[in-house]
Design an enzyme around this catalytic site. Structure first.
Site, PDB file in Angstrom:
ATOM      1  N   GLN A 178     137.374  39.915  -4.488  1.00 35.16           N
ATOM      2  CA  GLN A 178     137.258  39.403  -3.253  1.00 35.16           C
ATOM      3  C   GLN A 178     136.780  40.571  -2.165  1.00 35.16           C
ATOM      4  O   GLN A 178     136.812  40.485  -0.911  1.00 35.16           O
ATOM      5  CB  GLN A 178     138.460  38.719  -2.430  1.00 35.16           C
ATOM      6  CG  GLN A 178     138.733  37.520  -2.794  1.00 35.16           C
ATOM      7  CD  GLN A 178     137.798  36.290  -2.690  1.00 35.16           C
ATOM      8  OE1 GLN A 178     137.258  36.569  -1.747  1.00 35.16           O
ATOM      9  NE2 GLN A 178     137.937  35.106  -3.274  1.00 35.16           N
ATOM     10  N   SER A 179     136.013  41.324  -2.995  1.00 29.98           N
ATOM     11  CA  SER A 179     135.432  42.590  -1.771  1.00 29.98           C
ATOM     12  C   SER A 179     134.379  42.056  -0.882  1.00 29.98           C
ATOM     13  O   SER A 179     133.393  41.533  -1.238  1.00 29.98           O
ATOM     14  CB  SER A 179     134.729  43.631  -3.071  1.00 29.98           C
ATOM     15  OG  SER A 179     134.077  44.514  -2.312  1.00 29.98           O
TER      16      SER A 179
END
Ligand SMILES: *Cc1c(COP(=O)(O)O)cnc(C)c1O
Length: 316
Positions: free
Chosen positions: A57-58
């Site tokens: 989920q960067s």
């Protein structure tokens, strides 16, 4: 100025918000500031691919995929984790056509560095020139983004007649912290920068920020090589990177209602919660009467935590 939030949490101080979450829609948040300089270097040196690494989920990986698509470059993301729901930043990175290489959740930062180097070689074999960007875009190039942000902030401060401030933000890969503190040094701003860690500890961040700064000074000998000042708090990491307790979601819900500003549970929510908790306890490590909260973005990080947000709405 956040009038209602200052009244609710400021303990007599004014809380301001620098809206780095409004840098764009897809290209939102602090990573855009760093990528501005990194992408310029990629174009200057004739790179055709941007390669970077991070969590599934960067925000940084999504922003890199967006920059690449906008510039007509290819993009490879090395992401920790597998087969999670297609949501948030991960969904966007896929839509933006990034080639994704999955690695195990426990992959360390050092291992990621090796994977990045291997990816660069694979692209070379395909006849492409890749620029590898470290986790979070936190390197000597990326921190220029926040040195420039301080220049902008000093203009904001003049406009609002602020002379002494505390700047508060979330620190994750250390580049924003390094850039802000370097900016304060270079622009001689009367500011304390207080960095709330979302992973790792105080010693790690103080060393990492100093390291990024030394790397910058190494290729820019015209800069003063005196060390930057750093102040890190590691008291609000909670259960770990990407995981947050109920109190963080309560703060998210309350600020959204009070000011129409959305924080995320991975970064900004922890920093803002740390700020208001320290203020309430008289433990905030600056005496400045004006506090500038750097909203570093991260809105897409809310969506994988929808049920925790919903629970908070029932509590606050
Ligand atoms: C990456 C990130 C941070 C932390 O910035 P670093 O430069 O990596 O320390 C803070 N907030 C958000 C929303 C981020 O995506």
């Amino acid at each position: 100025m956040l009038g209602r939030a200052s009244e609710r949490w400021g303990q007599g101080r004014r809380i301001w918000c620098k809206r780095d979450d409004l840098t764009g829609s897809l290209l939102t948040g602090n990573k855009v500031r760093k990528l501005e300089f990194i992408a310029a270097e990629a174009l200057r040196s004739g790179c055709t691919v941007l390669v970077t690494a991070g969590a599934l989920q960067s925000n940084h990986c999504r922003a890199t995929a967006a920059v690449a698509a906008q510039l007509g470059l290819k993009c490879e993301l090395i992401l920790r984790g597998h087969e999670q729901e297609l949501s948030g930043n991960y969904l966007l990175s896929r839509m933006l056509n990034a080639e994704i290489t999955y690695v195990s959740r426990g992959t360390t930062g050092d291992e990621m560095t090796v994977y990045l180097a291997e990816a660069e070689e694979r692209w070379a074999e395909r006849g492409e020139k890749a620029l590898t960007i470290p986790i979070g875009g936190s390197d000597a190039m990326g921190i220029w983004g926040y040195i420039a942000a301080i220049e902008e902030l000093s203009e904001d401060m003049r406009r609002h007649d602020l002379s002494t401030v505390a700047i508060v933000h979330a620190t994750g890969s250390g580049g924003t912290q390094a850039g802000l503190n370097a900016g304060v040094l270079l622009h001689e701003l009367d500011a304390d920068v207080i960095s709330y860690a979302v992973c790792d500890d105080e010693a790690y961040f103080n060393a990492k920020a100093q390291d990024d700064w030394s790397n910058l000074c190494a290729y820019r000998p015209d800069l003063p090589s005196s060390p930057i000042k750093t102040v890190t708090s590691d008291k609000y990491i909670g259960p770990g990177y990407g995981k947050a307790g109920e109190e963080i979601f309560d703060t998210l819900a309350e600020l959204a209602r009070l000011e129409g500003i959305t924080l995320d549970p991975v970064y900004t929510g922890k920093a803002f919660h740390g700020l208001i908790t320290d203020l309430a306890a008289g433990a905030f490590s600056s005496t400045a009467s004006d506090i500038i909260f750097m909203h570093t973005g991260g809105v897409f990080g809310i969506f994988p935590h929808a049920s925790a947000v919903e629970a908070a709405l029932g509590r606050v």
